[in-house]
Design an enzyme around this catalytic site. Structure first.
Site, PDB file in Angstrom:
ATOM      1  N   CYS A  23      40.038 -23.525 -21.668  1.00  0.00           N
ATOM      2  CA  CYS A  23      40.867 -23.872 -20.488  1.00  0.00           C
ATOM      3  C   CYS A  23      42.430 -24.420 -20.882  1.00  0.00           C
ATOM      4  O   CYS A  23      43.346 -24.158 -20.042  1.00  0.00           O
ATOM      5  CB  CYS A  23      40.134 -25.330 -19.903  1.00  0.00           C
ATOM      6  SG  CYS A  23      38.792 -24.715 -18.991  1.00  0.00           S
ATOM      7  N   ASN A  57      28.475 -13.322 -25.041  1.00  0.00           N
ATOM      8  CA  ASN A  57      27.485 -14.105 -25.670  1.00  0.00           C
ATOM      9  C   ASN A  57      27.376 -15.361 -24.788  1.00  0.00           C
ATOM     10  O   ASN A  57      28.236 -15.862 -23.994  1.00  0.00           O
ATOM     11  CB  ASN A  57      27.821 -14.796 -26.953  1.00  0.00           C
ATOM     12  CG  ASN A  57      28.122 -13.612 -28.001  1.00  0.00           C
ATOM     13  OD1 ASN A  57      27.451 -12.506 -28.187  1.00  0.00           O
ATOM     14  ND2 ASN A  57      28.947 -13.593 -28.903  1.00  0.00           N
ATOM     15  N   HIS A  90      33.473 -15.853 -21.544  1.00  0.00           N
ATOM     16  CA  HIS A  90      34.308 -14.645 -21.963  1.00  0.00           C
ATOM     17  C   HIS A  90      33.577 -13.567 -22.538  1.00  0.00           C
ATOM     18  O   HIS A  90      32.468 -13.354 -22.978  1.00  0.00           O
ATOM     19  CB  HIS A  90      35.210 -15.309 -23.270  1.00  0.00           C
ATOM     20  CG  HIS A  90      34.169 -15.953 -24.662  1.00  0.00           C
ATOM     21  ND1 HIS A  90      33.940 -17.131 -24.353  1.00  0.00           N
ATOM     22  CD2 HIS A  90      33.877 -15.196 -25.660  1.00  0.00           C
ATOM     23  CE1 HIS A  90      32.982 -17.341 -25.413  1.00  0.00           C
ATOM     24  NE2 HIS A  90      33.188 -16.061 -26.270  1.00  0.00           N
ATOM     25  N   HIS A 140      34.253 -10.084 -24.737  1.00  0.00           N
ATOM     26  CA  HIS A 140      34.891  -9.472 -26.119  1.00  0.00           C
ATOM     27  C   HIS A 140      35.308  -8.284 -25.800  1.00  0.00           C
ATOM     28  O   HIS A 140      34.203  -7.349 -25.512  1.00  0.00           O
ATOM     29  CB  HIS A 140      33.989  -9.610 -27.271  1.00  0.00           C
ATOM     30  CG  HIS A 140      33.745 -10.959 -27.790  1.00  0.00           C
ATOM     31  ND1 HIS A 140      34.610 -11.641 -29.044  1.00  0.00           N
ATOM     32  CD2 HIS A 140      32.890 -11.908 -27.344  1.00  0.00           C
ATOM     33  CE1 HIS A 140      33.858 -12.841 -29.030  1.00  0.00           C
ATOM     34  NE2 HIS A 140      33.078 -13.021 -28.155  1.00  0.00           N
ATOM     35  N   ASP A 181      41.838 -12.251 -29.624  1.00  0.00           N
ATOM     36  CA  ASP A 181      41.031 -13.492 -30.216  1.00  0.00           C
ATOM     37  C   ASP A 181      41.659 -13.787 -31.595  1.00  0.00           C
ATOM     38  O   ASP A 181      42.178 -12.847 -32.405  1.00  0.00           O
ATOM     39  CB  ASP A 181      39.683 -12.524 -30.773  1.00  0.00           C
ATOM     40  CG  ASP A 181      38.491 -13.616 -30.999  1.00  0.00           C
ATOM     41  OD1 ASP A 181      38.933 -14.214 -32.066  1.00  0.00           O
ATOM     42  OD2 ASP A 181      37.560 -13.558 -30.426  1.00  0.00           O
ATOM     43  N   HIS A 200      32.859 -21.578 -22.730  1.00  0.00           N
ATOM     44  CA  HIS A 200      33.736 -20.951 -21.592  1.00  0.00           C
ATOM     45  C   HIS A 200      33.413 -19.307 -21.333  1.00  0.00           C
ATOM     46  O   HIS A 200      33.893 -18.808 -22.270  1.00  0.00           O
ATOM     47  CB  HIS A 200      35.173 -21.436 -21.557  1.00  0.00           C
ATOM     48  CG  HIS A 200      36.140 -20.981 -20.408  1.00  0.00           C
ATOM     49  ND1 HIS A 200      36.854 -21.913 -19.798  1.00  0.00           N
ATOM     50  CD2 HIS A 200      36.320 -19.867 -20.127  1.00  0.00           C
ATOM     51  CE1 HIS A 200      37.410 -21.391 -18.817  1.00  0.00           C
ATOM     52  NE2 HIS A 200      37.316 -19.870 -18.735  1.00  0.00           N
ATOM     53  N   CYS A 209      37.871 -28.025 -23.705  1.00  0.00           N
ATOM     54  CA  CYS A 209      37.727 -26.856 -23.520  1.00  0.00           C
ATOM     55  C   CYS A 209      38.961 -25.926 -24.105  1.00  0.00           C
ATOM     56  O   CYS A 209      40.122 -25.949 -23.462  1.00  0.00           O
ATOM     57  CB  CYS A 209      37.218 -26.308 -22.234  1.00  0.00           C
ATOM     58  SG  CYS A 209      37.118 -24.231 -22.065  1.00  0.00           S
ATOM     59  N   HIS A 257      36.696 -22.890 -15.174  1.00  0.00           N
ATOM     60  CA  HIS A 257      35.705 -23.067 -15.952  1.00  0.00           C
ATOM     61  C   HIS A 257      34.453 -22.764 -15.584  1.00  0.00           C
ATOM     62  O   HIS A 257      33.687 -23.375 -14.882  1.00  0.00           O
ATOM     63  CB  HIS A 257      35.945 -24.324 -16.597  1.00  0.00           C
ATOM     64  CG  HIS A 257      34.880 -24.593 -17.728  1.00  0.00           C
ATOM     65  ND1 HIS A 257      35.217 -24.467 -18.985  1.00  0.00           N
ATOM     66  CD2 HIS A 257      33.865 -25.381 -17.755  1.00  0.00           C
ATOM     67  CE1 HIS A 257      34.228 -24.910 -19.764  1.00  0.00           C
ATOM     68  NE2 HIS A 257      33.372 -25.264 -19.130  1.00  0.00           N
TER      69      HIS A 257
HETATM   70  P1  DGP Z   1      31.862 -16.567 -29.238  1.00  0.00           P
HETATM   71  O1  DGP Z   1      31.041 -16.551 -30.381  1.00  0.00           O
HETATM   72  O2  DGP Z   1      31.340 -15.398 -28.210  1.00  0.00           O
HETATM   73  O3  DGP Z   1      31.799 -18.043 -28.168  1.00  0.00           O
HETATM   74  O4  DGP Z   1      33.354 -16.016 -29.487  1.00  0.00           O
HETATM   75  C1  DGP Z   1      34.517 -17.034 -29.541  1.00  0.00           C
HETATM   76  C2  DGP Z   1      35.674 -16.445 -29.880  1.00  0.00           C
HETATM   77  O5  DGP Z   1      36.714 -17.251 -29.727  1.00  0.00           O
HETATM   78  C3  DGP Z   1      35.601 -15.965 -31.319  1.00  0.00           C
HETATM   79  O6  DGP Z   1      35.723 -14.808 -31.668  1.00  0.00           O
HETATM   80  C4  DGP Z   1      36.813 -16.877 -31.994  1.00  0.00           C
HETATM   81  C5  DGP Z   1      37.650 -16.868 -30.455  1.00  0.00           C
HETATM   82  N1  DGP Z   1      38.581 -18.294 -30.653  1.00  0.00           N
HETATM   83  C6  DGP Z   1      38.003 -19.661 -30.922  1.00  0.00           C
HETATM   84  N2  DGP Z   1      39.009 -20.518 -30.680  1.00  0.00           N
HETATM   85  C7  DGP Z   1      40.184 -19.761 -30.434  1.00  0.00           C
HETATM   86  C8  DGP Z   1      41.347 -20.251 -30.171  1.00  0.00           C
HETATM   87  O7  DGP Z   1      41.897 -21.202 -30.083  1.00  0.00           O
HETATM   88  N3  DGP Z   1      42.159 -19.120 -29.590  1.00  0.00           N
HETATM   89  C9  DGP Z   1      41.999 -17.960 -29.685  1.00  0.00           C
HETATM   90  N4  DGP Z   1      42.905 -16.748 -29.202  1.00  0.00           N
HETATM   91  N5  DGP Z   1      40.403 -17.524 -29.755  1.00  0.00           N
HETATM   92  C10 DGP Z   1      39.665 -18.368 -30.269  1.00  0.00           C
END
Ligand code: DGP
Length: 140
Positions: free
Chosen positions: A8, A88, A101, A103, A31, A99, A5, A47
Site C-alpha cells: 500500500c 501465494n 500479489h 509473481h 520485486d 497484500h 502494508c 488492499h
Molecule cells: P510472497 O512470499 O508471495 O508474499 O512474496 C512477497 C515478495 O515481495 C517477495 O518476493 C519480496 C517482495 N518484497 C518484499 N518487500 C518488498 C518491498 O519493499 N519492495 C518490493 N519491490 N518488493 C518487496
C-alpha cells in the site's frame, strides 16, 4: 489502507519502487528480492489480504496485466526461456506480504531455481472425494 502494508505504501508512493505498469486498478513493479532478473509483482491498488477477499473483476484484471507483463518480459531483451506465475495465499503457503500479489518470474535454461513440492500420485478414490467436496463448496 493499512499503514503497515508495504505494498500500500508503494502504491501511494511513500516507498520507492521500480514501476513497469500502472492503471486505475493495478500496479506492476520489480520485486526487491528477485528469484531471477526481471521478477515482477502485479498488485491490486485496493488492499486485499488474500485472493479469497478479492472480487473476481479485480482478479481477472490482475491476470490480464500479468499476461501483458509476461509477454513484455519475453520481448524485453532479458532473454528468458520461460516464466512461472506464482500467487501465494496465507503464511502457510509462503505469503509474506499480506497484500494480494501475482509473481511473474522469468526463468532461464539451467538457472538454479529449485522448488520441491513433494508431489505424490493420489488414488482415484481420493481424487473423487476431494473433487466432490470442492464441487459441493462451489455450488453453495
Ligand atoms: P510472497 O512470499 O508471495 O508474499 O512474496 C512477497 C515478495 O515481495 C517477495 O518476493 C519480496 C517482495 N518484497 C518484499 N518487500 C518488498 C518491498 O519493499 N519492495 C518490493 N519491490 N518488493 C518487496
Amino acid at each position: 489502507m493499512p499503514s503497515d502494508c508495504i505494498f500500500c505504501r508503494i502504491i501511494e508512493g511513500s516507498l520507492p519502487s521500480s514501476i513497469v505498469y500502472e492503471d486505475e486498478i493495478a500496479l506492476a513493479f520489480m520485486d526487491i528480492m528477485p528469484i531471477n532478473p526481471g521478477h515482477v509483482l502485479v498488485v491490486p491498488k485496493k488492499h486485499f489480504r488474500e485472493l479469497s477477499e478479492m472480487d473476481e473483476g479485480t482478479g481477472a484484471h490482475l491476470f490480464c496485466v500479468a499476461m501483458r507483463v509476461e509477454r513484455a518480459l519475453r520481448a524485453s531483451g532479458l532473454q528468458c526461456d520461460g516464466t512461472n506465475l506464482l500467487q501465494n495465499n496465507g503464511p502457510d503457503a509462503w505469503q509474506e506480504v499480506m497484500h494480494v500479489h501475482l509473481h511473474v518470474i522469468p526463468r532461464f535454461r539451467g538457472d538454479e531455481v529449485k522448488v520441491h513440492f513433494g508431489q505424490k500420485e493420489a488414488s482415484r478414490a481420493h481424487l473423487d472425494s476431494w473433487a466432490g467436496k470442492i464441487k459441493t463448496s462451489m455450488e453453495q
